[in-house]
Motif scaffolding. Sequence first.
Motif: not given
Lengths: 199, 229
Positions: B76, B79-80, B82-83, B105-106, B108-109
């Motif tokens: 999380v 991801a935050g 990354v946004t 976006d990716l 994140t992973v």
Amino acid sequence: MEMFKTLIIILLSSVLVDNYVLSRFLGICPFLGVSKKLDQATGMGVAVTVVMLIATAATWPIQYYVLDALGLGYLQNIVFILIIATLVQMIELLLRRFSPALHKGLGVYLPLITTNCAVLGVTINNILDGYTFIESMVSSLGCGLGFLLAMVLFSGLRSRIDESNIPAPFRGLAVTLIAASFISLAFMGFGGIVENIFA
Amino acid sequence: MSKNSNLSVLLNGIIKENPVLVLILGTCPTLATTGTVDGALGMGLAALAVLVCSNVFISLLRNVIPETMRIPCYIVIIAGFVTVVKMIVQAYLPDLYATLGVYLDLITVNCIILGRAEMFAGKNPVIRSALDGVGMGLGFTLSLVVMATIREVFGSGSFAGYEIPFMQEYTIAFLTKAPGGLLVYGLLIALIYVVTKGAFPKKKSFSCEGCPNASNCYTPNCAEKGVEN
């Protein structure tokens, strides 16, 4: 009929032309990691396909009816990864409870899929491409099948590589990547076929 | 230079534990964004930004995050960031945003970021974690740019968009396409083996435990840990 054609084109192009592993480079980690044996490659491929379908079925309505409706589109990334992680956990729990045999076959691959970029990639791509719900599901099915196809083909190739005498610097990952490059080259041959399939 | 000095933490990521060429992490963006030097540099710097921010943040929270819930917490946080990075790139660098597309976006992973959170930031103080993030991020950027240079110069006869007169006439077009990425990556790893005489890939200090695929991974690195399912 027109819709049927669109769906066929989406399916074929996501399996063959825009193969997620070989031309878009999503899900390379499991592709290189779990493709050593045919049964493992098949198990992983099936598990990814199932998770992709369920994840798309969950994320598409959430994007359009929750995030967009509330003007929270920018939270897409965080929300999607959480949904995927939760779903994967739930599927694993349900499988373990109700179908131990299936859990034995697929369960081991499930935790790995949480952070598989192919799953997050396909859900985000479906939104970016502006697909309808049915188109999204078909596209996810195609991507999953494409992943399965690439895994199965590659595991066959790898069993041959294991038996050959490879120069020391290329042993391990290097020769695997170069072999993947040739398969990818073969898949490039599908480019242009799908667009003209109904012409 | 002592083994634990801050400088060595920084340099570690650039050379000794280069995430792409030695640890073999983050292969997806490596292959996908190295078709052009611009894309590779953008991807590298975006990942660097996310990595430094997430490392600092996770390091700050390392005593608060419960052990069993750490992976979801890390994801999380990542991801935050990354946004945030994605919105900045979208606003100020629309060309780069169009080039990178979904790969932004990716992040994140991306295994590197989760891997460093798990391996380093979750156990080390803030400053060292930040330095580790900078080192790993620079190592990632550097390897991406090296790969992209090979692919763009030989594949389309240009460098970062500028045409090279002689190379323009003898391009190997497939290098800029998908198979070229895999081929160049494979050759680079073989080259590293030759240059280091096999010293690096054989070392056991791989951060596989941070990789979500580690328990099922059969790459030579992870196999050494004897993980079987």
